[in-house]
Motif scaffolding. Sequence first.
Motif, short mmCIF file in Angstrom:
data_model
loop_
_atom_site.label_atom_id
_atom_site.label_comp_id
_atom_site.label_asym_id
_atom_site.label_seq_id
_atom_site.Cartn_x
_atom_site.Cartn_y
_atom_site.Cartn_z
N TYR A 62 -25.83 -27.17 10.46
CA TYR A 62 -26.40 -26.63 9.26
C TYR A 62 -25.54 -26.98 7.93
CZ TYR A 62 -26.04 -22.33 6.48
OH TYR A 62 -25.91 -21.68 5.30
N LEU A 63 -24.30 -26.68 8.21
CA LEU A 63 -23.51 -26.80 7.19
C LEU A 63 -23.54 -28.34 6.66
CD1 LEU A 63 -21.72 -25.42 5.24
CD2 LEU A 63 -19.60 -25.62 6.69
N ALA A 64 -23.42 -29.41 7.53
CA ALA A 64 -23.37 -30.63 7.40
C ALA A 64 -24.68 -31.09 6.49
CB ALA A 64 -23.36 -31.66 8.33
N TRP A 65 -26.00 -30.50 6.82
CA TRP A 65 -26.88 -30.84 6.12
C TRP A 65 -26.86 -30.18 4.76
CZ3 TRP A 65 -30.57 -26.97 4.43
CH2 TRP A 65 -31.93 -27.41 3.97
N LYS A 66 -26.26 -29.37 4.68
CA LYS A 66 -26.48 -28.59 3.33
C LYS A 66 -25.50 -29.47 2.35
CE LYS A 66 -26.79 -23.99 2.52
NZ LYS A 66 -26.50 -22.72 2.66
N VAL A 67 -24.39 -30.15 2.97
CA VAL A 67 -23.43 -30.80 2.20
C VAL A 67 -24.33 -32.19 1.85
CG1 VAL A 67 -21.44 -32.17 2.13
CG2 VAL A 67 -21.55 -29.80 2.90
N ASP A 68 -24.95 -32.71 2.69
CA ASP A 68 -25.75 -33.84 2.51
C ASP A 68 -26.84 -33.65 1.20
OD1 ASP A 68 -24.28 -35.35 4.54
OD2 ASP A 68 -25.82 -35.10 6.03
N ARG A 69 -27.43 -32.69 1.58
CA ARG A 69 -28.33 -32.48 0.22
C ARG A 69 -27.85 -32.47 -1.03
NH1 ARG A 69 -33.04 -29.49 0.55
NH2 ARG A 69 -32.37 -27.71 -0.89
N LEU A 70 -26.30 -32.04 -1.06
CA LEU A 70 -25.55 -31.59 -2.40
C LEU A 70 -25.25 -33.16 -2.83
CD1 LEU A 70 -23.92 -30.55 -4.47
CD2 LEU A 70 -22.20 -30.25 -2.67
N ASP A 367 -20.90 -40.15 -18.73
CA ASP A 367 -21.29 -41.25 -19.83
C ASP A 367 -20.49 -41.28 -21.13
OD1 ASP A 367 -23.37 -41.99 -18.29
OD2 ASP A 367 -24.88 -40.99 -19.56
N ALA A 368 -19.66 -40.08 -21.24
CA ALA A 368 -18.84 -39.80 -22.50
C ALA A 368 -17.38 -40.26 -21.97
CB ALA A 368 -18.91 -38.45 -22.89
N GLY A 369 -17.05 -40.56 -20.59
CA GLY A 369 -15.85 -41.17 -20.55
C GLY A 369 -15.20 -40.37 -19.28
N PHE A 370 -15.68 -39.32 -18.85
CA PHE A 370 -14.93 -38.50 -17.70
C PHE A 370 -15.35 -38.92 -16.51
CE2 PHE A 370 -15.38 -35.07 -21.13
CZ PHE A 370 -14.04 -34.49 -20.81
N ARG A 371 -14.65 -38.59 -15.54
CA ARG A 371 -14.70 -39.08 -14.18
C ARG A 371 -14.76 -37.90 -13.18
NH1 ARG A 371 -11.18 -40.09 -9.83
NH2 ARG A 371 -9.60 -40.14 -11.04
N LEU A 372 -15.93 -37.77 -12.44
CA LEU A 372 -16.00 -36.66 -11.57
C LEU A 372 -14.86 -36.99 -10.29
CD1 LEU A 372 -16.92 -33.87 -10.68
CD2 LEU A 372 -18.98 -35.02 -9.72
N GLU A 373 -13.85 -36.23 -10.39
CA GLU A 373 -12.89 -36.47 -9.18
C GLU A 373 -13.25 -36.04 -7.92
OE1 GLU A 373 -9.27 -34.94 -10.96
OE2 GLU A 373 -8.78 -36.63 -12.15
N ARG A 374 -13.37 -34.71 -8.08
CA ARG A 374 -13.74 -34.22 -6.54
C ARG A 374 -14.63 -33.02 -6.83
NH1 ARG A 374 -8.60 -33.08 -8.75
NH2 ARG A 374 -7.83 -30.57 -8.43
N VAL A 375 -15.31 -32.59 -5.57
CA VAL A 375 -16.26 -31.44 -5.64
C VAL A 375 -16.00 -30.83 -4.36
CG1 VAL A 375 -18.76 -31.02 -5.13
CG2 VAL A 375 -18.11 -32.78 -6.92
N LEU A 376 -15.86 -29.20 -4.67
CA LEU A 376 -15.89 -28.29 -3.49
C LEU A 376 -17.17 -27.89 -3.33
CD1 LEU A 376 -14.09 -26.84 -1.47
CD2 LEU A 376 -13.65 -25.16 -3.40
N PRO A 377 -17.76 -28.06 -2.04
CA PRO A 377 -19.24 -27.34 -1.65
C PRO A 377 -18.64 -25.90 -1.38
CG PRO A 377 -18.83 -29.35 -0.67
CD PRO A 377 -17.62 -29.14 -1.18
N VAL A 378 -19.55 -24.96 -1.78
CA VAL A 378 -19.45 -23.46 -1.40
C VAL A 378 -20.59 -22.91 -0.81
CG1 VAL A 378 -18.60 -21.19 -2.33
CG2 VAL A 378 -17.71 -23.20 -3.27
N ASP A 379 -20.67 -22.62 0.28
CA ASP A 379 -21.92 -22.09 1.12
C ASP A 379 -21.59 -20.35 1.11
OD1 ASP A 379 -24.23 -21.42 2.44
OD2 ASP A 379 -23.28 -22.04 4.29
N GLN A 380 -22.08 -20.01 0.19
CA GLN A 380 -22.06 -18.33 0.02
C GLN A 380 -23.37 -17.52 0.30
OE1 GLN A 380 -20.23 -16.23 -3.09
NE2 GLN A 380 -20.94 -17.80 -4.69
N PHE A 381 -24.58 -18.36 0.26
CA PHE A 381 -25.75 -17.84 0.56
C PHE A 381 -26.30 -18.26 2.08
CE2 PHE A 381 -25.33 -17.68 -4.18
CZ PHE A 381 -25.93 -16.27 -4.25
N LEU A 382 -25.50 -17.61 2.80
CA LEU A 382 -25.80 -17.89 4.22
C LEU A 382 -27.08 -17.86 4.77
CD1 LEU A 382 -24.02 -18.16 6.90
CD2 LEU A 382 -23.95 -15.91 7.32
#
Length: 395
Positions: A62-70, A367-382
């Motif tokens: 269930y949690l892996a599916w939510k992260v894959d959707r993200l 597009d303005a020159g930033f890089r998205l370094e890392r993302v923390l997924p948060v599942d609080q709507f169980l």
Amino acid sequence: MAAGPVFVPFTLPGERVTAQGAGERRDLVDVLQASPRRIEPACPHFTVCGGCALQHWDHAPYLAWKVDRLIGTLARERVEAEVLAPFAAAPGTRRRVTLHARRGDRDSARLGYKARKSWDLVDIDVCPIAEPAIQAAIPTLKRLAARLFEHPKSAPSLHVTLTDTGLDIDITGVEAKSGGLSADARMQLAERAAEADFARVTLSGEVAYMARLPQVRLGPARVSLPPGAFLQATRAAEMVMADFVAEAASGATRIADLYSGVGTFTFRLAEIAPTHAADFGAGAVAALSAALSSAPGLKGVTVEARDLVRRPLLAHDLRHTDVAVFDPPRAGAAEQAAELASSKVARVIGVSCNPATFARDARVLIDAGFRLERVLPVDQFLWSPHIELVGVFSR
């Protein structure tokens, strides 16, 4: 036979089922061959109540599916980043819920959630996602709601928040054109709130009963909440997100906390560097300002009531800011992201309850020159399809 994909709720990958209906969305009739990942739902109201959709799925897939959707949502905007191990809220930890009330008898209303695919109400006895204190209060909340039906058009909703000082309940949907509740009904409402030892009961923000201010601790501060205040859905998720944001902001010399609310991140950020907090909610801004005196050791906080859609902080306003945090509503922060993109801010930390609008805003920053370094997924709507995230951008 359907010509294309058919979507059947309460099924799992690999299962064989029978379903009924027409078109691409059908209703489950029977599971002929169950997945080994199918589990017993935690709630007796599951499949009838419209709240939870995934209680029948084992936690890991269930949690892996939510992260894959993200990840897929980000990819549609050509956004890539390191995706960290997700935080997952446990059952029984949701500290704010909205319960709908319908007329019952004189002493007890029907109270619960909207039924699936219907405006009908599922009258609940338990709610496994909610904090135990909220679950225990359901009978007394039903008694409280029974006094709200003087007008036939009233369709009350009880917005219940568990605070450090007790339950805070803001009631909306009571017909007001007829003059609202009578003095007698208000008195009985207050009496029942007192019997239940609720902290506060408000009617669309107007205090009907208060034994003590509803308060929460946000970092080093103790904040008295305005009626209907927004908080993260679970305390544990808030702490994980706040820790992550603070770690990402370490080393800053000046911080902007945009869409600050009552200070979910502000007080933690102000322990690092002087922080400017801005939010469109006057009540939230006032609560944040009032709490400053309760938080020693801050580097300095300025607070501003500002509509960041109509009046985003401009690149010029951010000229001395090196770290900016934004935590907008579901619609995202398109206007503010555009200004951040043209500013000299070195690091941006985005908090979002909607990966689609986050991805859109991320594309502007990238597009303005930033890089998205890392993302923390948060599942609080169980047990729902929803997932939140925190992303860290650097130039």
